[in-house]
Design an enzyme around this catalytic site. Structure first.
Site, PDB file in Angstrom:
ATOM      1  N   GLY A   1       0.805  -1.213   0.000  1.00  0.00           N
ATOM      2  CA  GLY A   1       0.000   0.000   0.000  1.00  0.00           C
ATOM      3  C   GLY A   1       0.836   1.261   0.000  1.00  0.00           C
ATOM      4  O   GLY A   1       0.594   2.180  -0.788  1.00  0.00           O
TER       5      GLY A   1
ATOM      6  N   ARG B   1       8.729 -24.297   3.584  1.00  0.00           N
ATOM      7  CA  ARG B   1       7.965 -24.137   4.819  1.00  0.00           C
ATOM      8  C   ARG B   1       6.877 -25.186   5.009  1.00  0.00           C
ATOM      9  O   ARG B   1       6.712 -25.712   6.107  1.00  0.00           O
ATOM     10  CB  ARG B   1       7.322 -22.762   4.827  1.00  0.00           C
ATOM     11  CG  ARG B   1       8.344 -21.689   4.958  1.00  0.00           C
ATOM     12  CD  ARG B   1       7.711 -20.334   5.009  1.00  0.00           C
ATOM     13  NE  ARG B   1       8.757 -19.354   5.253  1.00  0.00           N
ATOM     14  CZ  ARG B   1       8.588 -18.052   5.191  1.00  0.00           C
ATOM     15  NH1 ARG B   1       7.407 -17.567   4.886  1.00  0.00           N
ATOM     16  NH2 ARG B   1       9.592 -17.237   5.427  1.00  0.00           N
TER      17      ARG B   1
ATOM     18  N   ARG C   1       4.218 -20.316  -0.333  1.00  0.00           N
ATOM     19  CA  ARG C   1       5.104 -19.211  -0.649  1.00  0.00           C
ATOM     20  C   ARG C   1       6.512 -19.495  -0.131  1.00  0.00           C
ATOM     21  O   ARG C   1       6.681 -19.945   0.992  1.00  0.00           O
ATOM     22  CB  ARG C   1       4.589 -17.921  -0.009  1.00  0.00           C
ATOM     23  CG  ARG C   1       5.532 -16.760  -0.184  1.00  0.00           C
ATOM     24  CD  ARG C   1       4.992 -15.489   0.404  1.00  0.00           C
ATOM     25  NE  ARG C   1       4.841 -15.540   1.848  1.00  0.00           N
ATOM     26  CZ  ARG C   1       5.847 -15.434   2.701  1.00  0.00           C
ATOM     27  NH1 ARG C   1       7.083 -15.296   2.273  1.00  0.00           N
ATOM     28  NH2 ARG C   1       5.630 -15.486   3.997  1.00  0.00           N
TER      29      ARG C   1
ATOM     30  N   SER D   1       7.516 -12.725   0.183  1.00  0.00           N
ATOM     31  CA  SER D   1       6.318 -11.925   0.433  1.00  0.00           C
ATOM     32  C   SER D   1       6.651 -10.444   0.451  1.00  0.00           C
ATOM     33  O   SER D   1       5.928  -9.632  -0.103  1.00  0.00           O
ATOM     34  CB  SER D   1       5.640 -12.342   1.730  1.00  0.00           C
ATOM     35  OG  SER D   1       6.377 -11.911   2.824  1.00  0.00           O
TER      36      SER D   1
END
Lengths: 210, 249, 640
Positions: free
Chosen positions: C47, C332, C437, C442
């Protein structure tokens, strides 16, 4: 604040060195001290420096008043339960109070010596200089005066303990190593000045007790 | 363990606040301080009372949103620890804990323990950035930054903006916060170009927001969760004085 | 009717698609830009970077966040690093390899072209961040340093100690505030978006609540960008911040935006275990710790000795044993599942037997304590603060925790949702990570979406909006949205039941973690759906919210968020139930190989499930976006 403070600190050294003459044997001290005082009073350069000194005292005090005002304004409503003191030294938090003690002392100090010397009617010594020495010695024969003096000098000591290194920070000394050096020198300076200024009245009081 | 709480309740910045007393009987040592407040709030809500409003978000000590005075100390008894990372094992059974919001004129109280710290954003807005637009950047390795420069810049950049420095300062000064950003950017070749305008603008903004002056008591670093060094303040002063002395107009 | 949906992909070979797109995308001239308004909700990396970049271009941006400052968005908490195919290590890295690693890491369930673009733009991000003053780790000579991360065999991760997210976020936060100072960004902190307003089929504004006053506000714009992050907090115990929520995307979903693959949640392997009922969150320990830490459990499930007293032969370094080529750096999902397997076998450690050891003794012996402290010092300090244990002397105890939402709003190649004019970037969308992911991707995705992709794709959309007048916030659509929002809040307040939103949330979270977490079964999911429905019904009648709507009221904020979770939770279960295969983080017990690994079904499930709101939370419509692999051929994902 920092610059005036440092100038005043510098003056403390000169003033102390001058006053150490009071520790000489009485006869010698009287003549030498009086002639030294006379020299100071007559020299134009010294006079100029003296005016800077007065100005510094005034600016330093005004600045302190402004800082206190800003603090009050910035604090807003105060804490109801406050233990913040654990994170800093008491004298660093109470520079204003220490400063007020020193200021009150200065008023007395100026009145008793500086005013008398400049505008009072002092007898002269054998060399014809005003006898400031006797004025000083007589003053310090009184115990309460000595105690007042010592309290003020202790306040000054703590004021310096924080003030000297703080002034360097404010000016912008940010190098970690030199900061350590200044810290140590600041402590040495504060201790030396305190001891130096306390020795004189004690010495005079003990030696001239009749 | 049993805990007695005295928590500051205040409706908004204009109302008067006061300590209200609460008791919790089933506090676990493994709870974080905020989880203890959660427990209290659930109890209050079920009693039909309004819960204690407090700020918090990440609860891992990095977002900087939490922060209250615990027993008169910003973020509580542990040094260099945020409120969310303080655990109840730091207290004893039967303790009375005073909880108050950070107080400073520049941090108006929103409610209870919540304060408005947007003054910090305004300080950053006034110059706490490198003026580079997206797309203008040169290849990252084209300007080497030594290990030491990067590390010392990081030390200053680690500030989480929680406001504990202001709360701990007897002058309510934001010098540590402001200087951390100034020296973070001044230590990197990318940021140093704008140092002199940045420092003057940020220091002016800091005053405009109503923060006090720094008198170097150094309490801020002691209570700072990231242990940001007070030498940053000296760096800010240096840069400020330099900018003023060398000012061309 | 269930549809097949398509995301138009630019033509050309994979490496040229993005360039081709940019070459042909429509532009808006600088003097038209200042007439256009953009709303960006969320001030995390995605953002803030989008808002700042768009403002720099000349658009008028309104930026919203619910935190008290944009700097507190949860990107701040990312520890480990950010990937970029710079190949500074000369170890064979390239955009293609990074693309392949990401695609494979996601178990071949992401869109090729998006994933390639992520890798392609990664290098510019590092340049941008360095120019902003992000203090990345450096070699002594002054060049950038890299480390390796889970799921790859090259060192392409850039980091700023253990606070990479914080430093990157501060970079974009500062860029954002710079534009605020320039007058191009209006900042609305402590504002929560409660609805998207759609006028003539296009997103034209939002309804937001000022959290300090309770005031409901209307904000209009020419386009709305959601950068509101992930919804892992739905599990209640997660590594996310307390305020993280799904409300913005869920309310957009109810206005027509499809939700894609909502059940794909990454369970992070290296979080701190739960210590009791009171617990409100699980703290993450960066995955980078696995570079030097070795994971093990005692071989004997009745082991009572302290970890230091257990000799080598009685320890099971299960990751090194099962995945010799990746070892402790296995991806992960695999690491988390392996940990769960050991814990389920009763070999878990700690008082609740819910953790495994992460041991640094070998690394400390090899490199010395100082090197380890320099690499992970703040993590060790944090560990000590939370647990009271010194990890330099004793192994850490870690356990898996909900962490990242691979799923999210469905977006096309331009990051636009199925509602025209409504964009979703960063973790709020579903696009690049597939079913799992990779570590340090990220931060990358959030930044790349905001700095380098949205400014082009949004402009392509806005080019057709320059003739449209400023949005009128008195339009009936605003009236209607505002009324709905107010009614809902009033309903929460009027309920006056017996349970707080937090208590409902905990129950919901437990249900999801048990049945829609690391391991899923048909039976479990069906049961979960049933329970969630019951819980949702109870929520309507037994919720207790104190105070009023016109004031600071954090309980009312929570009530809205939990209400959305109640619906989303069911969709997650439905999504997990319908996908009769295992892929990445989505592990269905029924579909596994003989060795217990995920078994994909490319024939029937090689698609993204894009769910459409139908007005009934229990009967969403499934739309499919087929995944077409032109460049790589999906293989069995093996890390052995």
């Amino acid at each position: 604040m920092a610059i005036t403070g440092l100038f005043l600190s510098f003056f403390l050294i000169i003033h102390l060195l001058g006053n150490l003459q009071l520790l000489l044997p009485a006869e010698e001290a009287q003549l030498q001290y009086n002639s030294y005082s006379h020299f100071l009073g007559g020299n134009i350069l010294v006079k100029l420096v003296a005016y800077v000194l007065y100005l510094c005292i005034i600016l330093h005090s005004l600045d302190a008043i402004y800082l206190a005002y800003r603090r009050k304004k910035a604090n807003g409503v105060s804490y109801s339960y406050d233990r913040r003191g654990r994170a800093s030294t008491w004298y660093s938090r109470n520079m204003t109070a220490l400063g007020i003690i020193i200021f009150v002392f200065l008023v007395i100090h100026f009145k008793d010596f500086w005013y008398h010397y400049k505008f009072g009617d002092l007898p002269t010594d054998v060399n014809g200089n005003k006898d400031l020495y006797t004025l000083v010695v007589v003053a310090f024969e009184q115990l309460w005066y000595v105690i007042l003096y010592i309290i003020a000098i202790l306040a000054l000591g703590y004021h310096l303990l924080h003030g000297v290194f703080s002034a360097h920070r404010t000016i912008g000394l940010y190098h970690p190593m030199y900061n350590k050096v200044i810290r140590v020198l600041g402590v040495v300076f504060a201790v030396a000045i305190t001891i130096g200024y306390i020795i004189i009245p004690l010495f005079l009081y003990i030696n001239f007790q009749s | 363990m049993k805990i007695k709480l005295k928590i500051w309740r205040q409706r908004d910045s204009r109302s008067k606040g006061e300590f209200k007393e609460y008791h919790l009987d089933d506090v676990s040592k493994d709870m974080s301080f905020l989880e203890m407040l959660d427990t209290l709030n659930i109890k209050l809500i079920k009693q039909g009372d309004l819960p204690v409003e407090f700020d918090h978000d990440c609860r891992e000590g990095i977002c900087g949103q939490c922060g209250v005075m615990i027993n008169g100390i910003a973020h509580g008894p542990l040094k260099n620890t945020t409120t969310c990372q303080l655990h109840m094992r730091s207290f004893n059974d039967g303790d009375t804990i005073h909880v108050e919001p950070f107080k400073a004129a520049a941090f108006p109280i929103v409610r209870d323990l919540k304060v408005n710290r947007s003054a910090f954003d305004n300080i950053i807005s006034s110059g706490g950035y490198v003026s580079v637009d997206t797309g203008q950047a040169p290849e990252a390795n084209s300007i080497p930054v030594t290990f030491e420069e990067a590390e010392s810049a990081f030390d200053a950049a680690a500030c989480i903006g929680c406001g504990a420095c202001v709360a701990s300062c007897k002058n309510s000064s934001a010098a540590l916060f402001t200087s951390a950003k100034i020296s973070h950017l001044a230590r990197l070749p990318q940021g140093d170009k704008e140092t002199s305008t940045r420092v003057v603008n940020m220091v002016n903004q800091m005053e405009e927001e109503g923060f006090g002056y720094c008198t170097n008591t150094e309490a801020c670093q002691v209570e700072c969760p990231e242990n940001i060094s007070v030498l940053n303040i000296a760096r800010m002063n240096y840069e400020y004085n330099k900018a003023k002395v060398l000012a061309k107009k | 009717m269930s549809k097949t949906i398509e995301a138009p992909i630019p033509e050309g070979p994979i490496a040229e698609k993005w360039s081709n797109y940019k070459a042909k995308a429509k532009l808006v001239s600088p003097n038209n830009r200042k007439r256009l308004e953009v709303i960006v909700v969320g001030t995390g990396l995605a953002g803030a970077s989008a808002a700042a970049s768009l403002a720099e271009m000349g658009y008028n941006v309104k930026s919203f966040c619910f935190q008290d400052s944009p700097r507190r968005a949860h990107s701040v908490a990312a520890q480990g690093g950010v990937n970029a195919a710079k190949n500074y290590k000369n170890d064979g890295d390239s955009a293609y390899r990074m693309f392949y690693d990401t695609l494979k890491g996601g178990d071949f369930r992401s869109r090729e072209a998006n994933t390639y673009r992520l890798a392609e733009c990664s290098a510019s991000l590092i340049d941008q961040a360095v120019a902003q003053g992000v203090p990345f780790g450096r070699e002594y000579g002054g060049y950038l340093r890299n480390r390796s991360f889970g799921g790859v065999q090259v060192s392409r991760t850039f980091y700023a100690r253990g606070q990479t997210g914080q430093q990157l976020l501060l970079g974009s936060y500062q860029a954002l505030l710079r534009q605020k100072q320039a007058g191009k960004v209006k900042l609305y902190a402590r504002h929560e978006m409660l609805d998207v307003v759609i006028i003539e089929g296009k997103a034209r504004g939002i309804i937001a609540r000022n959290l300090d006053t309770g005031q409901i506000e209307r904000h209009g714009a020419h386009t709305v960008v959601l950068a509101t992050g992930g919804f892992g907090k739905i599990y209640y115990l997660s590594t996310l911040a307390m305020g993280c929520n799904a409300s913005a995307i869920w309310r957009a979903h109810k206005k027509g935006a499809f939700m894609a693959n909502p059940s794909w949640t990454q369970i992070h392997p290296t979080s701190l275990p739960q210590s009791g009922e009171h617990q409100s969150k699980l703290t993450l320990m960066s995955e980078s710790l696995r570079n030097d830490g070795r994971i093990w459990v005692p071989k004997d499930q009745n082991e009572t000795r302290a970890p230091g007293d257990i000799p080598e032969e009685d320890r099971d370094y299960y990751l090194e044993r099962k995945y010799p080529s990746f070892g402790n750096l296995a991806p992960r999902d695999i690491s988390s599942r392996a940990a769960k397997e050991q814990i389920d076998l009763g070999k878990g450690v700690g008082p609740l037997k819910n953790a495994v050891y992460l041991d640094f003794s070998r690394a400390i012996n090899e490199y010395g304590k100082d090197v380890i402290a320099e690499r992970y010092g703040n993590l060790f300090t944090m560990y000590k603060k939370i647990t009271g244990i010194d990890a330099y002397r004793e192994p850490m105890k870690i356990s898996p925790a909900a962490h990242f939402s691979m799923g999210g709003l469905w977006v096309d190649y331009e990051l636009m949702t199925t509602v025209p004019g409504l964009f979703a970037i960063g973790e709020a969308n579903f696009s690049d990570h597939g079913a799992n992911r990779l570590g340090a991707n990220s931060l990358l995705q959030a930044c790349v979406d905001g700095y380098f992709i949205l400014p082009y794709t949004l402009q392509n959309y806005l080019a057709d909006q320059i003739r449209i007048e400023k949005t009128d916030v008195n339009h009936p659509a605003f009236e209607e949205s505002e009324r709905q929002v107010k009614d809902q809040m009033q309903a929460f307040l009027n309920c006056k039941g017996k349970k707080t939103a937090e208590e409902f949330h905990k129950e919901l979270g437990r249900e999801l973690y048990d049945k829609c977490g690391l391991l899923r079964t048909k039976e479990g999911l069906e049961k979960a759906i049933e329970n969630i429905k019951k819980l949702r019904e109870e929520y309507k009648t037994n919720l207790l919210v104190p105070g009023t709507a016109g004031e600071v009221n954090s309980e009312l904020e929570k009530a809205g968020r939990v209400s959305d979770y109640m619906e989303l939770a069911e969709l997650m279960c439905l999504d997990a139930l319908h996908r009769e295969e295992s892929c990445g983080a989505h592990f269905r017990a029924e579909y596994q190989t003989a060795e217990g690994e995920a078994k994909r079904d490319d024939e029937n499930y090689c698609y993204s499930a894009a769910w459409e709101w139908t007005g009934n939370a229990s009967a969403p419509m499934l739309n499919r976006e087929p995944l077409v692999f032109e460049t790589v051929k999906p293989t069995v994902r093996s890390y052995k």
